[in-house]
Design an enzyme around this catalytic site. Structure first.
Site, PDB file in Angstrom:
ATOM      1  N   ARG A   1      84.284  37.345  73.047  1.00 32.40           N
ATOM      2  CA  ARG A   1      85.117  37.160  71.849  1.00 32.40           C
ATOM      3  C   ARG A   1      84.270  37.049  70.583  1.00 32.40           C
ATOM      4  O   ARG A   1      84.757  37.322  69.479  1.00 32.40           O
ATOM      5  CB  ARG A   1      86.019  35.938  72.004  1.00 32.40           C
ATOM      6  CG  ARG A   1      86.979  36.015  73.191  1.00 32.40           C
ATOM      7  CD  ARG A   1      87.772  37.346  73.210  1.00 32.40           C
ATOM      8  NE  ARG A   1      88.838  37.326  74.196  1.00 32.40           N
ATOM      9  CZ  ARG A   1      88.747  37.796  75.442  1.00 32.40           C
ATOM     10  NH1 ARG A   1      87.600  38.334  75.862  1.00 32.40           N
ATOM     11  NH2 ARG A   1      89.776  37.744  76.257  1.00 32.40           N
TER      12      ARG A   1
ATOM     13  N   LYS B   1      73.829   7.848  75.755  1.00 32.50           N
ATOM     14  CA  LYS B   1      74.660   8.903  75.172  1.00 32.50           C
ATOM     15  C   LYS B   1      74.009  10.276  75.294  1.00 32.50           C
ATOM     16  O   LYS B   1      74.704  11.284  75.493  1.00 32.50           O
ATOM     17  CB  LYS B   1      74.959   8.589  73.704  1.00 32.50           C
ATOM     18  CG  LYS B   1      75.968   7.494  73.500  1.00 32.50           C
ATOM     19  CD  LYS B   1      76.289   7.329  72.018  1.00 32.50           C
ATOM     20  CE  LYS B   1      77.299   6.215  71.792  1.00 32.50           C
ATOM     21  NZ  LYS B   1      77.614   6.030  70.362  1.00 32.50           N
TER      22      LYS B   1
ATOM     23  N   ASN C   1      73.710   6.675  59.354  1.00 37.96           N
ATOM     24  CA  ASN C   1      73.051   5.773  58.405  1.00 37.96           C
ATOM     25  C   ASN C   1      72.137   6.560  57.479  1.00 37.96           C
ATOM     26  O   ASN C   1      71.622   7.620  57.837  1.00 37.96           O
ATOM     27  CB  ASN C   1      72.273   4.677  59.136  1.00 37.96           C
ATOM     28  CG  ASN C   1      71.127   5.236  59.957  1.00 37.96           C
ATOM     29  OD1 ASN C   1      70.005   5.401  59.448  1.00 37.96           O
ATOM     30  ND2 ASN C   1      71.388   5.571  61.220  1.00 37.96           N
TER      31      ASN C   1
ATOM     32  N   CYS D   1      68.506  15.322  46.768  1.00 39.48           N
ATOM     33  CA  CYS D   1      68.997  15.719  45.445  1.00 39.48           C
ATOM     34  C   CYS D   1      70.395  15.149  45.210  1.00 39.48           C
ATOM     35  O   CYS D   1      70.746  14.758  44.095  1.00 39.48           O
ATOM     36  CB  CYS D   1      69.065  17.244  45.328  1.00 39.48           C
ATOM     37  SG  CYS D   1      67.473  18.106  45.319  1.00 39.48           S
TER      38      CYS D   1
ATOM     39  N   CYS E   1      81.453   2.392  61.323  1.00 37.76           N
ATOM     40  CA  CYS E   1      82.779   2.545  61.933  1.00 37.76           C
ATOM     41  C   CYS E   1      83.256   1.231  62.537  1.00 37.76           C
ATOM     42  O   CYS E   1      84.452   0.947  62.553  1.00 37.76           O
ATOM     43  CB  CYS E   1      82.734   3.623  63.017  1.00 37.76           C
ATOM     44  SG  CYS E   1      82.346   5.277  62.420  1.00 37.76           S
TER      45      CYS E   1
ATOM     46  N   CYS F   1      62.040  17.554  47.437  1.00 37.06           N
ATOM     47  CA  CYS F   1      61.983  19.027  47.376  1.00 37.06           C
ATOM     48  C   CYS F   1      61.635  19.576  46.007  1.00 37.06           C
ATOM     49  O   CYS F   1      61.361  20.781  45.862  1.00 37.06           O
ATOM     50  CB  CYS F   1      63.331  19.627  47.814  1.00 37.06           C
ATOM     51  SG  CYS F   1      64.663  19.441  46.600  1.00 37.06           S
TER      52      CYS F   1
END
Length: 250
Positions: A11, A83, A128, A173, A186, A246
C-alpha cells in the site's frame, strides 16, 4: 525486497510519491525514539508497521498501571517490565522482520551523541525540557533531523527541526534553554488519551516523510492542537541567528 516485503508494504509502494525506492529508503533507515510512553507508543508502532529497518527505543522507566490509559505499546500483562523491553515485544509482534533495540537508560549528552550519530531520524517523545534540549543539542551537532512532539491535558504540539537545512530553526530557537520553562507532568496535570495518539502518529508521519524523501516537512512550522475544539494553529518559526546551539553564537 523479497516477495513478503513487497506484499507487506504494497500500500506504500502503490503511492507514486513513495514507490519501491521510497520503501527501500525506509527499510535502510534507523529511527531513534526517545521515550516509550504516550507519544513514543503510537510513533514507534507506525514506524515498525511502515518498515523502518531499525528502531532504537530508549526509556528508563517501567510499565505502570497508570500508563495503560494511553501508552498503547504496553499491556496489563507487562506491568512492571521495562518500557523499552515491553515496547520491543510489541513492535516485533507487528513486524518481526525489522531490528528493534531496547535500551533501558536515561541517555545523557555523551550517550545521546553516540546514539544520534547512528540514526537517520530522531523522534523526541520525552516529557521534560532537559531531555528535549539534550536531544536537540545532539541532533544539531550531528546534523540529524529531529521530530519533536508534546502533549499535556488537551493541548498538543509538533514540529520538525532539520539541521541539514540552513533556514531551519532548532528546538532551542523556539524554547531557549535559559528561559526556565517548567515541566508539566501527566501525573499532576492529566492528559487526554487519544491526543497522544494523534501527535505521536504525526511524529511517525513526519519521520517517514523525511527518510522516504516525500513531501514537505514541518521544519520552520509549529503546529498546535487544541483538543477541546479540535482546532489546529500553525505558527511560523524562524531560525535565531543568536541561538547558542545552532546560531552564529554557537
Amino acid at each position: 525486497m523479497n516477495d513478503d516485503q513487497l506484499l507487506r508494504y504494497s500500500r506504500h509502494i502503490l503511492l507514486d510519491e513513495i514507490g519501491i525506492e521510497g520503501q527501500q529508503r525506509a527499510l535502510a533507515a534507523s529511527a531513534l525514539v526517545i521515550g516509550a510512553g504516550g507519544l513514543g507508543s503510537p510513533a514507534a508502532l507506525y514506524l515498525a508497521s511502515a518498515g523502518i529497518g531499525r528502531i532504537v527505543l530508549v526509556d528508563d522507566d517501567v510499565v505502570d498501571l497508570t500508563n495503560l490509559q494511553r501508552q498503547i505499546l504496553h499491556t496489563s500483562a507487562r506491568i512492571g517490565q521495562p518500557k523499552a523491553e515491553s515496547g520491543r515485544a510489541a513492535l516485533l509482534a507487528i513486524n518481526p522482520e525489522i531490528e528493534v533495540v531496547a535500551l533501558r537508560e536515561r541517555a545523557g549528552d555523551a550517550r545521546l551523541a553516540e546514539l544520534v550519530a547512528q540514526a537517520s531520524v530522531v523522534l523526541d517523545c520525552s516529557d521534560n525540557f532537559a531531555t528535549r534540549h539534550a536531544v536537540n543539542r545532539a541532533c544539531v551537532a550531528r546534523r540529524v533531523p529531529l521530530v519533536s512532539g508534546a502533549v499535556i491535558r488537551f493541548d498538543g504540539q509538533i514540529s520538525v527541526f532539520d539541521p541539514r537545512r540552513a533556514d531551519s530553526p532548532c528546538y532551542s530557537c523556539l524554547f531557549p534553554q535559559d528561559q526556565g520553562f517548567e515541566d508539566a507532568a501527566c501525573s499532576s496535570m492529566g492528559v487526554f488519551a487519544p491526543l497522544v495518539g494523534v501527535i505521536g502518529a504525526m511524529q511517525a508521519a513526519e519521520a517517514l516523510k523525511l527518510v522516504m524523501q516525500v513531501g514537505q516537512s514541518l521544519a520552520g512550522r509549529l503546529l498546535l492542537l487544541d483538543g477541546r475544539g479540535m482546532e489546529w494553529t500553525s505558527i511560523g518559526v524562524a531560525r535565531n541567528a543568536g541561538c547558542p546551539v545552532c546560531g552564529c553564537a554557537g
